[in-house]
Design an enzyme around this catalytic site. Structure first.
Site, PDB file in Angstrom:
ATOM      1  N   HIS A 149      44.801  40.555  31.904  1.00 10.90           N
ATOM      2  CA  HIS A 149      46.024  41.117  32.500  1.00 10.90           C
ATOM      3  C   HIS A 149      47.032  39.973  32.677  1.00 10.90           C
ATOM      4  CE1 HIS A 149      48.521  42.859  35.751  1.00 10.90           C
ATOM      5  NE2 HIS A 149      48.025  44.032  35.423  1.00 10.90           N
ATOM      6  N   ASP A 226      38.392  38.027  37.865  1.00  9.39           N
ATOM      7  CA  ASP A 226      39.425  38.981  38.268  1.00  9.39           C
ATOM      8  C   ASP A 226      38.731  40.338  38.412  1.00  9.39           C
ATOM      9  OD1 ASP A 226      41.380  40.875  38.394  1.00  9.39           O
ATOM     10  OD2 ASP A 226      42.445  40.244  36.574  1.00  9.39           O
ATOM     11  N   GLN A 229      39.486  45.649  38.382  1.00  7.50           N
ATOM     12  CA  GLN A 229      38.972  46.916  37.861  1.00  7.50           C
ATOM     13  C   GLN A 229      37.474  47.060  38.108  1.00  7.50           C
ATOM     14  OE1 GLN A 229      40.907  49.204  37.031  1.00  7.50           O
ATOM     15  NE2 GLN A 229      42.803  48.088  36.656  1.00  7.50           N
ATOM     16  N   LYS A 252      43.564  49.641  44.413  1.00  2.00           N
ATOM     17  CA  LYS A 252      42.750  50.206  43.325  1.00  2.00           C
ATOM     18  C   LYS A 252      41.407  50.715  43.845  1.00  2.00           C
ATOM     19  CE  LYS A 252      44.927  47.195  39.925  1.00  2.00           C
ATOM     20  NZ  LYS A 252      45.787  47.962  39.033  1.00  2.00           N
ATOM     21  N   CYS A 389      50.311  45.751  31.033  1.00  2.00           N
ATOM     22  CA  CYS A 389      50.390  44.339  31.467  1.00  2.00           C
ATOM     23  C   CYS A 389      49.355  43.503  30.734  1.00  2.00           C
ATOM     24  CB  CYS A 389      50.207  44.194  32.979  1.00  2.00           C
ATOM     25  SG  CYS A 389      51.501  44.976  33.914  1.00  2.00           S
TER      26      CYS A 389
HETATM   27  C1  LIG Z   1      42.482  43.465  35.484  1.00  2.00           C
HETATM   28  C2  LIG Z   1      43.670  43.380  36.401  1.00  2.00           C
HETATM   29  N1  LIG Z   1      44.007  42.199  36.927  1.00  2.00           N
HETATM   30  C3  LIG Z   1      45.037  42.056  37.766  1.00  2.00           C
HETATM   31  C4  LIG Z   1      45.806  43.138  38.124  1.00  2.00           C
HETATM   32  C5  LIG Z   1      46.946  42.939  39.074  1.00  2.00           C
HETATM   33  O1  LIG Z   1      46.731  43.681  40.243  1.00  2.00           O
HETATM   34  P1  LIG Z   1      47.875  43.812  41.341  1.00  2.00           P
HETATM   35  O2  LIG Z   1      49.104  44.272  40.621  1.00  2.00           O
HETATM   36  O3  LIG Z   1      47.333  44.836  42.293  1.00  2.00           O
HETATM   37  O4  LIG Z   1      48.033  42.476  41.976  1.00  2.00           O
HETATM   38  C6  LIG Z   1      45.517  44.394  37.597  1.00  2.00           C
HETATM   39  C7  LIG Z   1      46.350  45.566  37.893  1.00  2.00           C
HETATM   40  O5  LIG Z   1      46.483  46.473  37.099  1.00  2.00           O
HETATM   41  C8  LIG Z   1      44.402  44.523  36.721  1.00  2.00           C
HETATM   42  O6  LIG Z   1      44.064  45.707  36.203  1.00  2.00           O
END
Ligand SMILES: Cc1ncc(COP(=O)(O)O)c(C=O)c1O
Length: 431
Positions: A149, A226, A229, A252, A389
């Site tokens: 991401h 990270d 998900q 999430k 993203c």
């Molecule tokens: C794998 C992953 N990392 C990071 C993020 C970023 O999360 P946030 O926008 O809640 O900070 C997301 C959000 O879609 C994600 O799916």
């Protein structure tokens, strides 16, 4: 699921797997524990006939979380860590109880290892700014992968630019997993960090995190997971995973937006400098110099997202009440039906491994995913279309975008049927 008692409302109970709070302040068993099946009724946003398949972007909120938020902003509202009056003291207890809850959720050794942030993005930026500035220098390397991401790419690029380091992106296997063989073959002692998604937000692929940790540690690199998900859909044990940092976002996992957490071992946090200055993160301030509070307070400058923290506690109680293993099995069973059904539709291409975790990206012939999503929306099916993203992954897959259906605890067979029906309609419209 019924809401917790409201007369003494703050969720003061700490520790994992607890329940709601009675007016004696003691936890009661969460009424949803062990309950099978229909969770839709817990979610007021899920209108009859509306099929929400965008949980990977953000999950809907159950009534217990909405109630906890309303109480925390309503009759219980006060600041934390400062007031000597009773309501502020109670709110501080609730805030710190939530920290304990998150620690239990991740199987951290102590709640002192949990830093509240605004979400995964801020957690990663915190590590990049604080740990990264202190530990990554000119000529060093950072190992990422093609499926990350943007939140797990851009902060490292910014760091690399600042200090003269280099970012590497590991390729994927044909199935859509991070190619750990490649990382093992290409990692060097110049790599100071490996940072990977525990579960891909596009392909749903689950990382072999333990192996990735071992590969990183063999060359002395730190390993960040990270968990954005993963945390909503499988049990997470940071000690068993062997990572050095774990990040996730509350919204999430059925909690409020604007709240998330960073986990790291206490000694690690204690060795890291603050990255934002302000109230609460200090020990003593004078014009001769300032000393800083120990972690986690050192990393929580300013008035925090008090209500978000309280809401996150309730969200974790909610998912733990159901059981992450139950959630995982339910989502994967629902997703398997969707994958199978879409595979049977002519001209549909599905991305990612067969055993993807609650997330299914697909394409319908040459139809642009935005058109797919628009037509599905007309039938009451909410999916995501775009690059998610993850623009480098789109380039890697050779597509401008994908359509993505993602599942949650409330997803059921009617959602799968509506999705497949919508995709059939797309095919008809576009011939
Ligand atoms: C794998 C992953 N990392 C990071 C993020 C970023 O999360 P946030 O926008 O809640 O900070 C997301 C959000 O879609 C994600 O799916």
């Amino acid at each position: 699921m019924s809401a917790p008692a409201t007369s003494s409302p703050l969720p003061l109970a700490g520790g994992a797997g607890g329940g709601s709070v009675t007016d004696t302040g003691l936890p009661t068993p969460n009424p949803s524990r062990g309950r099978e099946g229909d969770y839709r009724a817990d979610f007021p946003a899920l209108d009859e006939g509306w099929h929400y398949l965008d949980s990977a972007a953000t999950a809907q909120k159950p009534n217990v979380v909405l109630d906890a938020i309303a109480r925390a902003y309503g009759p219980d509202y006060a600041t934390v860590h400062r007031g000597v009056y009773e309501r502020s003291a109670n709110m501080t207890l609730a805030y710190e109880a939530s920290r304990k809850r998150v620690a239990g959720f991740l199987n951290a050794a102590s709640e002192r290892e949990i830093v509240f942030t605004s979400g995964a993005t801020e957690s990663i930026n915190l590590v990049a700014e604080s740990w990264g500035n202190a530990n990554i220098g000119e000529g060093d390397r950072i190992m990422l992968s093609q499926l990350e991401h943007h939140s797990n790419i851009v902060p490292w690029q910014m760091l690399a630019e600042r200090v003269g380091a280099h970012v590497d992106a590991a390729p994927l296997t044909a199935e859509g997993h991070v190619d750990l063989d490649w990382i093992e073959a290409n990692i060097t002692e110049r790599h100071k960090l490996v940072s990977l998604a525990h579960v891909s937000n596009v392909l749903g692929s689950l990382l072999d995190a333990r192996r990735a940790a071992d590969i990183a540690h063999k060359v002395g690199a730190k390993f960040l997971l990270d968990g954005c998900q993963a945390a909503p859909r499988l049990p997470v044990d940071v000690q068993a995973l062997g990572c050095d940092f774990y990040v996730f976002s509350g919204h999430k996992i059925y909690g409020p937006t604007g709240i998330g957490a960073l986990w790291a071992p206490y000694e690690q946090l204690d060795a890291m400098p603050p990255w934002k200055g302000g109230g609460s993160m200090i020990d003593r301030v004078s014009f001769d110099g300032t000393t800083f509070a120990p972690p986690p307070g050192r990393f929580e400058a300013g008035t925090p997202h008090i209500v978000g923290v309280v809401g996150l506690d309730m969200a974790i109680q909610y998912v733990e009440g159901i059981g992450l293993d139950v959630i995982s099995a339910h989502e994967n069973a629902t997703l398997a039906k969707a994958r199978e059904a879409l595979r049977g539709v002519n001209s549909v291409r599905v991305f990612g491994p067969d055993e993807s975790m609650g997330i299914l990206s697909f394409a319908v012939g040459d139809v642009h995913p935005h058109d797919v999503a628009t037509i599905l929306d007309e039938g009451g099916v909410a999916i995501r279309a775009g690059h998610h993203c993850a623009q480098p992954l789109m380039d890697y897959l050779g597509v401008p975008a994908t359509a993505r259906a993602s599942f949650g605890i409330y997803s059921d067979d009617s959602d799968v049927a509506a999705l497949v029906e919508g995709v059939e309609r797309v095919r008809k419209i576009f011939g």
